[in-house]
Motif scaffolding. Structure first.
Motif, short mmCIF file in Angstrom:
data_model
loop_
_atom_site.label_atom_id
_atom_site.label_comp_id
_atom_site.label_asym_id
_atom_site.label_seq_id
_atom_site.Cartn_x
_atom_site.Cartn_y
_atom_site.Cartn_z
N UNK A 29 -5.28 6.57 -19.31
CA UNK A 29 -4.09 6.62 -18.46
C UNK A 29 -4.42 5.85 -17.02
N UNK A 30 -5.80 6.20 -16.75
CA UNK A 30 -5.91 5.49 -15.28
C UNK A 30 -6.21 3.96 -15.45
N UNK A 31 -6.53 3.57 -16.77
CA UNK A 31 -6.60 2.10 -16.94
C UNK A 31 -5.30 1.62 -16.77
N UNK A 73 3.82 3.77 -15.26
CA UNK A 73 3.38 4.29 -16.64
C UNK A 73 4.09 5.71 -16.68
N UNK A 74 4.47 5.92 -17.92
CA UNK A 74 5.00 7.26 -18.15
C UNK A 74 4.47 8.07 -19.06
N UNK A 79 -4.23 15.37 -12.65
CA UNK A 79 -5.71 14.77 -12.38
C UNK A 79 -5.77 13.41 -12.21
N UNK A 80 -4.93 12.75 -12.80
CA UNK A 80 -4.79 11.09 -12.60
C UNK A 80 -4.38 10.98 -11.12
N UNK A 107 -7.48 5.12 -4.29
CA UNK A 107 -7.54 3.59 -4.42
C UNK A 107 -6.55 3.08 -3.65
N UNK A 108 -5.52 4.10 -3.09
CA UNK A 108 -4.07 3.68 -2.40
C UNK A 108 -4.29 4.08 -0.98
N UNK A 109 -4.32 2.99 -0.09
CA UNK A 109 -4.65 3.25 1.44
C UNK A 109 -3.59 4.34 1.90
N UNK A 110 -2.23 4.32 1.35
CA UNK A 110 -1.40 5.26 1.85
C UNK A 110 -1.07 6.53 1.08
N UNK A 111 -2.27 6.84 0.31
CA UNK A 111 -2.20 8.10 -0.43
C UNK A 111 -1.43 8.26 -1.77
N UNK A 112 -1.38 9.39 -2.29
CA UNK A 112 -0.83 9.88 -3.41
C UNK A 112 0.25 11.00 -3.11
N UNK A 113 1.69 10.77 -3.64
CA UNK A 113 2.71 11.89 -3.41
C UNK A 113 3.16 12.29 -4.52
N UNK A 114 3.35 13.56 -4.59
CA UNK A 114 3.98 14.33 -5.83
C UNK A 114 5.39 14.50 -5.62
#
Length: 258
Positions: A134-136, A144-145, A160-161, A168-175
């Protein structure tokens, strides 16, 4: 220009009006707790000395030392135990990502490197191959779904992903938990709320315009509740932004090219 209000998580703080809202509903706070929250929001991420807080919240009044701890406890109960970090011997640090919005700003940009992902997660056992695959896919596709029936672990894999790829994203990850969508609430407004943007005026077009310069991962969990609307939002963000990664969990396929 001074901030007219602050956004953190589900909260909107309006210092001048002495108001605090959570998901649109007013939250009652004592005057001391409110002033303490404003002091923290103004200096989010910074060490704030105990003496400075006493001068701000109890100006000209002599009080016992435990008064500050009591008010910090009130805010932790409201915001979460990890929202305010104690720095022994010095003071406190407000740990939540905060967006300060100046008067006239419609959609301020999220601050780089911030995230609302949960900090502690149980170990993901026996799913390394799925995680790697999934990361790839996320590194090579804009959307990706993770699709499957209830209880198969889509959300846990997505968490986990997101943790693996956030750096890898300068502006973070948001849930974004789509089960929290209010009746007939546009998906764009829900995304704007999580990012601390002006949700009332958010459309897919304005959201894409503001996110276009950014590099971030958006995770949309439980898309089956509004599959058609989520598919439209994902398609628009894929089309109109260049560095936004979209990870979706759903019990039904979205049929969005990605």
């Amino acid at each position: 220009m001074p901030a007219s209000h602050y956004r953190f998580g589900d909260f909107k703080l309006l210092p001048a009006e002495r108001l605090l809202f959570r998901r649109g509903s007013e939250v009652a706070l004592t005057a001391r707790a409110f002033e303490l929250l404003v002091a923290f929001a103004e200096r989010a991420g910074q060490l704030v000395a105990r003496d400075d807080l006493f001068k701000r919240v109890w100006a000209g009044v002599v009080v016992e030392d435990n008064n500050l701890a009591v008010q910090v406890g009130v805010l932790r109960k409201l915001l979460g135990a990890e929202a305010i970090t104690t720095i022994p011997g010095f003071g406190y640090r407000f740990a939540l990502p905060v967006l300060d919005v100046a008067e006239g700003d419609v959609l301020p940009l999220p601050r780089a490197g911030r995230s609302n992902l949960p900090r502690r997660l149980p170990a993901l056992i026996g799913r390394t191959a799925e995680l790697d695959e999934a990361a790839g896919l996320l590194r090579s596709h804009p959307a990706v779904t993770l699709c499957g029936g209830p209880g198969v672990g889509k959300t846990r894999l997505a968490q986990a992903l997101a943790h693996r790829l956030a750096g890898e994203h300068a502006d973070g990850a948001w849930w974004v938990d789509l089960t929290l969508l209010r009746d007939d609430e546009p998906v764009a407004a829900a995304l704007a709320r999580v990012l601390g943007l002006a949700e009332a005026s958010a459309t897919l077009a304005t959201l894409a315009e503001r996110l276009a310069p950014l590099s971030m991962l958006l995770v949309l969990d439980n898309a089956e509740h509004r599959a058609a609307d989520v598919a439209e939002a994902v398609a628009a963000l894929v089309r109109d932004t260049g560095r936004i990664g979209l990870l979706v969990t759903s019990q039904v396929p979205l049929h969005v090219p990605g």
